[in-house]
Structures are given as structure tokens and as C-alpha cells.
Design a protein around this motif. Structure first.
Motif, mmCIF file in Angstrom:
data_model
loop_
_atom_site.group_PDB
_atom_site.id
_atom_site.type_symbol
_atom_site.label_atom_id
_atom_site.label_comp_id
_atom_site.label_asym_id
_atom_site.label_seq_id
_atom_site.Cartn_x
_atom_site.Cartn_y
_atom_site.Cartn_z
ATOM 1 N N ALA A 1 -7.880 -0.888 45.585
ATOM 2 C CA ALA A 1 -8.249 -0.832 44.174
ATOM 3 C C ALA A 1 -8.697 -2.207 43.674
ATOM 4 O O ALA A 1 -9.674 -2.320 42.932
ATOM 5 C CB ALA A 1 -7.082 -0.314 43.335
ATOM 6 N N LEU A 2 -7.997 -3.246 44.109
ATOM 7 C CA LEU A 2 -8.394 -4.608 43.750
ATOM 8 C C LEU A 2 -9.784 -4.911 44.281
ATOM 9 O O LEU A 2 -10.638 -5.433 43.564
ATOM 10 C CB LEU A 2 -7.381 -5.611 44.309
ATOM 11 C CG LEU A 2 -7.749 -7.078 44.148
ATOM 12 C CD1 LEU A 2 -7.750 -7.468 42.676
ATOM 13 C CD2 LEU A 2 -6.796 -7.944 44.939
ATOM 14 N N GLY A 3 -10.033 -4.560 45.530
ATOM 15 C CA GLY A 3 -11.353 -4.782 46.127
ATOM 16 C C GLY A 3 -12.448 -4.027 45.407
ATOM 17 O O GLY A 3 -13.528 -4.574 45.145
ATOM 18 N N ILE A 4 -12.193 -2.777 45.067
ATOM 19 C CA ILE A 4 -13.187 -1.980 44.347
ATOM 20 C C ILE A 4 -13.487 -2.619 42.992
ATOM 21 O O ILE A 4 -14.649 -2.742 42.594
ATOM 22 C CB ILE A 4 -12.701 -0.526 44.174
ATOM 23 C CG1 ILE A 4 -12.731 0.193 45.515
ATOM 24 C CG2 ILE A 4 -13.552 0.221 43.148
ATOM 25 C CD1 ILE A 4 -12.058 1.553 45.498
ATOM 26 N N GLY A 5 -12.439 -3.034 42.298
ATOM 27 C CA GLY A 5 -12.641 -3.659 40.994
ATOM 28 C C GLY A 5 -13.452 -4.941 41.083
ATOM 29 O O GLY A 5 -14.355 -5.173 40.267
ATOM 30 N N LEU A 6 -13.140 -5.783 42.069
ATOM 31 C CA LEU A 6 -13.873 -7.033 42.222
ATOM 32 C C LEU A 6 -15.336 -6.793 42.591
ATOM 33 O O LEU A 6 -16.236 -7.438 42.049
ATOM 34 C CB LEU A 6 -13.192 -7.907 43.275
ATOM 35 C CG LEU A 6 -11.817 -8.466 42.896
ATOM 36 C CD1 LEU A 6 -11.182 -9.168 44.080
ATOM 37 C CD2 LEU A 6 -11.931 -9.396 41.705
ATOM 38 N N ILE A 7 -15.568 -5.876 43.500
ATOM 39 C CA ILE A 7 -16.947 -5.577 43.908
ATOM 40 C C ILE A 7 -17.732 -4.973 42.752
ATOM 41 O O ILE A 7 -18.900 -5.327 42.515
ATOM 42 C CB ILE A 7 -16.954 -4.648 45.138
ATOM 43 C CG1 ILE A 7 -16.455 -5.417 46.357
ATOM 44 C CG2 ILE A 7 -18.348 -4.081 45.391
ATOM 45 C CD1 ILE A 7 -16.210 -4.552 47.574
ATOM 46 N N ALA A 8 -17.114 -4.075 42.001
ATOM 47 C CA ALA A 8 -17.802 -3.460 40.860
ATOM 48 C C ALA A 8 -18.145 -4.508 39.804
ATOM 49 O O ALA A 8 -19.251 -4.507 39.250
ATOM 50 C CB ALA A 8 -16.940 -2.354 40.256
ATOM 51 N N GLU A 9 -17.211 -5.417 39.537
ATOM 52 C CA GLU A 9 -17.469 -6.457 38.538
ATOM 53 C C GLU A 9 -18.570 -7.402 39.001
ATOM 54 O O GLU A 9 -19.465 -7.752 38.229
ATOM 55 C CB GLU A 9 -16.178 -7.237 38.254
ATOM 56 C CG GLU A 9 -16.309 -8.248 37.156
ATOM 57 C CD GLU A 9 -16.567 -7.643 35.787
ATOM 58 O OE1 GLU A 9 -17.168 -8.345 34.945
ATOM 59 O OE2 GLU A 9 -16.180 -6.490 35.558
ATOM 60 N N MET A 10 -18.515 -7.818 40.261
ATOM 61 C CA MET A 10 -19.536 -8.717 40.799
ATOM 62 C C MET A 10 -20.905 -8.025 40.787
ATOM 63 O O MET A 10 -21.905 -8.622 40.394
ATOM 64 C CB MET A 10 -19.177 -9.127 42.226
ATOM 65 C CG MET A 10 -20.109 -10.138 42.827
ATOM 66 S SD MET A 10 -19.866 -11.796 42.238
ATOM 67 C CE MET A 10 -18.301 -12.186 42.969
ATOM 68 N N GLY A 11 -20.942 -6.772 41.183
ATOM 69 C CA GLY A 11 -22.205 -6.031 41.157
ATOM 70 C C GLY A 11 -22.754 -5.873 39.750
ATOM 71 O O GLY A 11 -23.960 -5.982 39.528
#
Length: 131
Positions: A75-85
Motif C-alpha cells: 500500500a505504501l508503494g502504491i501510494g508513493l508511485i501514484a503520487e510521483m506519477g
């Protein structure tokens, strides 16, 4: 901390180059932004390694289920990738696409947390059944 300061200096250098390149061609500036964000993303994961080790120690100490920790890290990874994208989409001039990516990230985290919710429901049923 030295690695943080190096990364921060790299970001500042990339921003200066982005300003110069954006006057000549938006495509090159966007490519530079994408490359800089990717590099910073890898540096960020280096900072997360000790945090993950600490979480593993806490998991062993508290006898937590491995699946729960795995879900939280995903979930942390998904959140970080979504924010960066989303930030990259905003740089490209397509804020709507970035917001859509953030919503997709939130929905993916909800989908990922279904096993946690099922465990919570089972726990509530056990508690209410005992009452």
C-alpha cells in the motif's frame, strides 16, 4: 544524511536544467523530470530499507502475520508511485490524468486491503459471538 543532501542537490540541479530546457522544448524538460524523479525514487527506497528492517523486527517481536505487513508495504508503494506519477502528469500539463492516477492508487489500496478487512470482520464476529 549525506545521501539525502546529495539527492536534494541533484533535485535542485535537475530543476535548474528543467527551467533551461523548458524554454527550448517541453519534451526534453519532461524527459529530464521523469529521469530525475525515477532516480530520486530509487534513493528513497534506500532510505526505506532500515524502516522495513525495523518493521520486520516488530513483526517477529509481536508475532504478526506476514501477510499484513506485506499488504501495508504494498500500500505504501502504491501510494508513493501514484503520487510521483501524478506529479509527473502535472509537470506534463495534464493535471486531470494525475488526479485520476491518484484515485486509481486509492482504489488499488482499497482492493489490496480486502484481506485485512476480512480478518477484521472475522475478529468482530468472534468477539460478538462470545458476548
Amino acid at each position: 544524511m549525506e545521501r539525502f543532501f546529495q539527492a536534494a542537490a541533484g533535485v535542485i540541479a535537475a530543476v535548474i536544467m528543467w527551467i533551461i530546457l523548458s524554454k527550448q522544448g517541453k519534451e526534453y524538460a519532461l524527459l529530464l523530470s521523469l529521469c530525475a524523479c525515477t532516480l530520486i525514487f530509487f534513493v528513497m527506497f534506500r532510505f526505506l530499507e532500515p524502516v522495513i528492517d525495523l518493521l520486520m523486527q516488530l513483526q517477529n517481536l509481536g508475532n504478526l502475520q506476514t501477510e499484513w505487513l506485506s499488504i501495508m508495504l504494498k500500500a505504501l508503494g502504491i501510494g508513493l508511485i501514484a503520487e510521483m506519477g501524478a506529479l509527473i502528469c502535472a509537470d506534463a500539463g495534464n493535471a486531470a490524468m494525475g488526479k485520476t492516477l491518484q484515485i486509481l492508487g486509492a482504489v488499488a489500496v482499497l482492493w489490496l486491503s480486502i484481506p485485512l478487512m476480512n480478518s477484521l470482520i472475522s475478529l468482530l464476529e468472534q468477539i460478538l459471538g462470545d458476548v
